[in-house]
Design an enzyme around this catalytic site. Sequence first.
Site, PDB file in Angstrom:
ATOM      1  N   SER A 119      -9.939  -7.423  -1.002  1.00 48.51           N
ATOM      2  CA  SER A 119      -9.699  -6.717  -2.242  1.00 48.51           C
ATOM      3  C   SER A 119     -10.543  -6.992  -3.624  1.00 48.51           C
ATOM      4  CB  SER A 119      -7.940  -7.295  -2.614  1.00 48.51           C
ATOM      5  OG  SER A 119      -7.766  -6.842  -4.170  1.00 48.51           O
ATOM      6  N   GLN A 141     -12.735  -3.435  -0.172  1.00 46.87           N
ATOM      7  CA  GLN A 141     -11.858  -2.319  -0.877  1.00 46.87           C
ATOM      8  C   GLN A 141     -11.984  -2.346  -2.159  1.00 46.87           C
ATOM      9  OE1 GLN A 141      -8.695  -3.458  -2.889  1.00 46.87           O
ATOM     10  NE2 GLN A 141      -8.572  -1.608  -3.431  1.00 46.87           N
ATOM     11  N   HIS A 311       1.506   1.432   0.418  1.00 45.66           N
ATOM     12  CA  HIS A 311       1.150   0.188  -0.286  1.00 45.66           C
ATOM     13  C   HIS A 311       2.214  -0.652   0.043  1.00 45.66           C
ATOM     14  CE1 HIS A 311      -1.979  -0.872  -3.529  1.00 45.66           C
ATOM     15  NE2 HIS A 311      -1.201  -2.060  -3.662  1.00 45.66           N
ATOM     16  N   ASP A 345      -0.867   1.121   7.863  1.00 42.19           N
ATOM     17  CA  ASP A 345      -0.347  -0.031   7.420  1.00 42.19           C
ATOM     18  C   ASP A 345       1.193   0.309   6.680  1.00 42.19           C
ATOM     19  OD1 ASP A 345      -0.313   0.085   4.502  1.00 42.19           O
ATOM     20  OD2 ASP A 345      -2.372  -1.014   4.608  1.00 42.19           O
ATOM     21  N   ARG A 369       1.891  -8.217   3.901  1.00 40.51           N
ATOM     22  CA  ARG A 369       2.682  -9.295   3.500  1.00 40.51           C
ATOM     23  C   ARG A 369       2.756 -10.629   4.380  1.00 40.51           C
ATOM     24  NH1 ARG A 369       5.514  -5.069   1.715  1.00 40.51           N
ATOM     25  NH2 ARG A 369       5.949  -5.050  -0.498  1.00 40.51           N
TER      26      ARG A 369
HETATM   27  C1  FNR Z   1      -1.155  -5.391  -1.720  1.00 48.15           C
HETATM   28  N1  FNR Z   1      -1.875  -4.166  -1.459  1.00 48.15           N
HETATM   29  C2  FNR Z   1      -3.122  -4.083  -1.891  1.00 48.15           C
HETATM   30  N2  FNR Z   1      -3.901  -2.894  -1.425  1.00 48.15           N
HETATM   31  C3  FNR Z   1      -5.085  -2.633  -2.034  1.00 48.15           C
HETATM   32  O1  FNR Z   1      -5.545  -1.635  -1.580  1.00 48.15           O
HETATM   33  N3  FNR Z   1      -5.596  -3.440  -2.901  1.00 48.15           N
HETATM   34  C4  FNR Z   1      -4.859  -4.471  -3.235  1.00 48.15           C
HETATM   35  O2  FNR Z   1      -5.765  -5.565  -4.065  1.00 48.15           O
HETATM   36  C5  FNR Z   1      -3.536  -4.943  -2.907  1.00 48.15           C
HETATM   37  N4  FNR Z   1      -2.724  -6.140  -3.410  1.00 48.15           N
HETATM   38  C6  FNR Z   1      -1.696  -6.355  -2.909  1.00 48.15           C
HETATM   39  C7  FNR Z   1      -1.052  -7.361  -3.221  1.00 48.15           C
HETATM   40  C8  FNR Z   1       0.290  -7.886  -2.465  1.00 48.15           C
HETATM   41  C9  FNR Z   1       0.839  -9.085  -2.905  1.00 48.15           C
HETATM   42  C10 FNR Z   1       0.659  -6.873  -1.550  1.00 48.15           C
HETATM   43  C11 FNR Z   1       2.099  -7.363  -0.746  1.00 48.15           C
HETATM   44  C12 FNR Z   1       0.208  -5.777  -1.245  1.00 48.15           C
HETATM   45  C13 FNR Z   1      -1.164  -3.348  -0.092  1.00 48.15           C
HETATM   46  C14 FNR Z   1      -1.702  -3.625   1.074  1.00 48.15           C
HETATM   47  O3  FNR Z   1      -3.230  -3.553   1.120  1.00 48.15           O
HETATM   48  C15 FNR Z   1      -0.916  -3.059   2.161  1.00 48.15           C
HETATM   49  O4  FNR Z   1      -1.043  -1.589   1.884  1.00 48.15           O
HETATM   50  C16 FNR Z   1       0.374  -3.482   2.254  1.00 48.15           C
HETATM   51  O5  FNR Z   1       0.662  -4.834   1.921  1.00 48.15           O
HETATM   52  C17 FNR Z   1       0.962  -3.130   3.605  1.00 48.15           C
HETATM   53  O6  FNR Z   1       2.553  -3.273   3.881  1.00 48.15           O
HETATM   54  P1  FNR Z   1       3.139  -4.671   4.255  1.00 48.15           P
HETATM   55  O7  FNR Z   1       2.377  -4.936   5.588  1.00 48.15           O
HETATM   56  O8  FNR Z   1       3.047  -5.675   3.400  1.00 48.15           O
HETATM   57  O9  FNR Z   1       4.439  -4.153   4.628  1.00 48.15           O
END
Ligand code: FNR
Length: 421
Positions: A119, A141, A311, A345, A369
């Site tokens: 990230s 990303q 997300h 996702d 998560r």
């Molecule tokens: C994220 N996600 C996320 N996406 C992204 O593109 N850049 C980021 O910095 C973050 N940061 C982030 C922090 C936290 C704590 C979470 C839970 C999620 C979104 C992540 O990439 C993804 O799309 C989701 O987490 C997918 O859903 P599930 O697997 O958590 O249900």
Amino acid sequence: SLQRTIYSSLRPPPFPTNSALWPKLARQAVPAPNFGYVHDSAGTGSTCLANVDAFNQYRLKPRMLVDATHRDLSVTLFGQTYASPLLVAPVGVQEIMHTDAEIATAEACRNVKVPMILSTAATRTIEEVASASGDGDRWYQLYWPRSEYEDVTASLLGRAKREGYKVLVVTLDTFTIGWRPVDLDTSYLPFLWGQGCAVGFSDPVFQRRVEEELGRDERGVGEKLREVRDLLLRPGTPWGALKVLRNLRVMQRSQMWLSVMNSGTYRKWEDLRVLRELWGDGPIVLKGIQTVEDAQRAVEFGMDGIIVSNHGGRQLNGAIASLDALRDVCADETVKRSGLTVLFDSGVRTGVDVLKAMCLGAKGVLIGRPYMYGLAMGGQSGVEHVLNCLLAEVDNSLGQMGKRSVKDLSRGDLEMRKQQA
Ligand code: FNR
């Protein structure tokens, strides 16, 4: 061998294999606001719930007397073969879950051969994570800064390319952070996102820009930061001074300063041209696509892939379940003909979920998560455990379905449940 690590051990595994227990253990391991930031979602949480629940609408149809003794989990994405369809989703500020942060995740990913998507909002630099990832696969990303900061974007992408990140993932759904009541009620990260915690800038071009701007404008980033700090250090902050200090240190190490630049500013489809110039021939993947129309636009604008994602329900609450979006996108004739690589996702919690998403057309599946819970449970070994469980369950369940390869999964292997009257 995946099966063997799980089944042949005489001792119980170090952490539970039941994924429903991981959030419970993570909750015990970190302060409540940190856990809340990871676990919770936008609004009433209905989209987050819908993401998980959508998997229950579909049931797998196993076939019998098929020799699936030797199974192949490998997939090919953008011309490269990967050991499995699993990828680690970009998740920011990992230090709030464990002091080893993104380094632990990178090492775990390398060990289990799962690509890590780093990230922009990481608490370790592009270079530090690359070094921990070693010969493992890594993607980058981007939280895409405003057009005035194109030089910063160029610097970030240049560093990522130099450090061996192969695929660029551009997140489109987070130009403004979603409405997240749990974080708002603990005055946690959204506050910092909103105000823009710009201390942790590690990018040399960004540092130069900040210095220039501070010289010109007293109410620049420095002023915003002072406001954040004053508020955080005000007596009576809900979760205590120590935690504030700890989190402040986290924020100082983070690259969340980028949100200062892109907060509330939306880029346009035509702007993707700039990223293509900066990234060159390497694959570009758009993350956050939820409609057939936008998937078609991704094709039109020459993108290599998309991640169908909401997300994890953290942005627009009330939005459709990501799995339902996947079904529609993958059924579209224009998308099918284009050869666009569709990844997925949001809501994946088990190996069976991975298989269901692949039956609907996903070529790769990101986990968010669950591996963050693993990180809280046990740092690198916790992340490794979570990924190994998911991989072993994918492998096992593929065999139960009577399939030799994840590439053989198709829509016909799923049935949609009859609606209850
Ligand atoms: C994220 N996600 C996320 N996406 C992204 O593109 N850049 C980021 O910095 C973050 N940061 C982030 C922090 C936290 C704590 C979470 C839970 C999620 C979104 C992540 O990439 C993804 O799309 C989701 O987490 C997918 O859903 P599930 O697997 O958590 O249900």
